[in-house]
Design an enzyme around this catalytic site. Structure first.
Site, short mmCIF file in Angstrom:
data_model
loop_
_atom_site.label_atom_id
_atom_site.label_comp_id
_atom_site.label_asym_id
_atom_site.label_seq_id
_atom_site.Cartn_x
_atom_site.Cartn_y
_atom_site.Cartn_z
N ASP A 1 0.87 -1.16 0.00
CA ASP A 1 0.00 0.00 0.00
C ASP A 1 0.93 1.24 0.00
O ASP A 1 2.12 1.11 0.29
CB ASP A 1 -0.87 -0.05 1.26
CG ASP A 1 -1.59 1.25 1.52
OD1 ASP A 1 -2.26 1.73 0.60
OD2 ASP A 1 -1.47 1.78 2.65
N PHE A 2 0.41 2.41 -0.31
CA PHE A 2 1.27 3.60 -0.34
C PHE A 2 1.10 4.47 0.93
O PHE A 2 1.98 4.48 1.78
CB PHE A 2 1.02 4.42 -1.61
CG PHE A 2 1.99 5.56 -1.76
CD1 PHE A 2 3.31 5.33 -2.14
CD2 PHE A 2 1.60 6.87 -1.49
CE1 PHE A 2 4.23 6.37 -2.24
CE2 PHE A 2 2.51 7.91 -1.59
CZ PHE A 2 3.82 7.67 -1.97
N ASP A 3 -0.04 5.13 1.07
CA ASP A 3 -0.23 6.07 2.18
C ASP A 3 -0.31 5.34 3.52
O ASP A 3 -1.10 4.42 3.69
CB ASP A 3 -1.51 6.88 1.98
CG ASP A 3 -1.39 7.85 0.82
OD1 ASP A 3 -1.00 8.99 1.05
OD2 ASP A 3 -1.67 7.43 -0.32
N ASP B 1 -1.99 -0.77 5.77
CA ASP B 1 -2.28 -0.22 7.10
C ASP B 1 -3.74 0.07 7.35
O ASP B 1 -4.10 0.53 8.44
CB ASP B 1 -1.51 1.11 7.27
CG ASP B 1 -2.11 2.22 6.44
OD1 ASP B 1 -2.33 2.00 5.23
OD2 ASP B 1 -2.38 3.30 6.99
#
Ligand SMILES: [Mg+2]
Length: 248
Positions: free
Chosen positions: A26-28, A188
């Site tokens: 995932d990124f953020d 997350d």
């Protein structure tokens, strides 16, 4: 939740480094710290350097909720195998297949219009004189589409690609496309639970950033600050796996 970097889990990551595994992130909140203004989110120089090295050792992808172009821009220069946006909805090639199946049926019905929205189709029958018959004919044609999601509306039928795209679908699709046997995913958030919820014993290893009692992930990191440690561990293990193979 079991901590992925704890001693009892050493063997888990070591096995991963020996396997034909796809690493998904995932990124953020995972690769990049959450910022007050979403547009300011970026990886630290340290994370970027680790990710570049990691992506040279394993096939790596990023699956983000951001629009594809947005997240791709933030990952420029990292040799990823795919950058997927919109929670796995974008890019979505299946829409073309749906279109091919449905277009002839729609064209044969007067007053029916096919709208291609790139990631889904809409069949409008507002202008048809025989709305009931048009709807029934469209539903018959759509019944041939395996797994497609049909969502009704006001004189419109929406057709979504099979598998109701989410991050889990995207990860498995990429794993198969890239010819990997197993997958790893680090995320997350709520939408990452779609990946964590996939029950694939021996074929999927999931890690959540931040422990949560409700999470279905197999393992966790205490906080985002530990992400770099995990990336570094994966790099070191892959190097030793390669040395071991060469020595044989
Ligand atoms: Mg996130």
């Amino acid at each position: 939740m079991r901590h992925i970097l704890a001693r009892p889990q050493r063997e888990v990551l070591a096995q991963l480094s020996f396997s034909n595994v796809l690493l998904g992130f995932d990124f953020d909140g995972t690769l990049a710290p959450i910022t007050r203004l979403p547009d300011q989110a970026r990886m630290t120089a340290a994370t970027r350097a680790l990710l570049v090295e990691l992506a040279g050792l394993y096939p790596c992808i990023v699956i983000s909720g951001r629009a594809q172009a947005d997240v791709a821009r933030r990952l420029a220069g990292v040799p990823l195998r795919a950058v997927i946006g919109n929670h796995g909805l974008e890019p979505w090639a299946t829409s073309e297949e749906l279109r091919r199946t449905i277009a002839p049926a729609a064209a044969a019905l007067p007053g029916v219009e096919l709208e291609d929205k790139a990631y889904s189709l809409a069949l409008h029958y507002r202008r048809s004189r025989r709305k009931k018959a048009a709807r029934a004919a469209l539903m018959r044609a759509l019944s041939k589409l395996e797994g497609a999601r049909i969502v009704g509306g006001k004189q419109v039928i929406n057709v979504l690609p099979p598998g109701a795209p989410h991050k889990g679908v995207a990860l498995e699709r990429e794993r198969d496309r890239l010819g990997c046997d197993t997958a790893f995913f680090l995320g997350d958030d709520e939408t990452d639970e779609d990946v964590f919820a996939l029950d694939r014993p021996g074929r999927l290893l999931t890690v959540r950033v931040g422990a949560s009692r409700d999470s279905q992930a197999s393992f966790c990191l205490k906080s985002r600050r530990e992400v770099d440690l995990l990336l570094a561990r994966l790099i070191a293990l892959r190097h030793s796996a390669q040395r071991w193979r060469r020595a044989r």
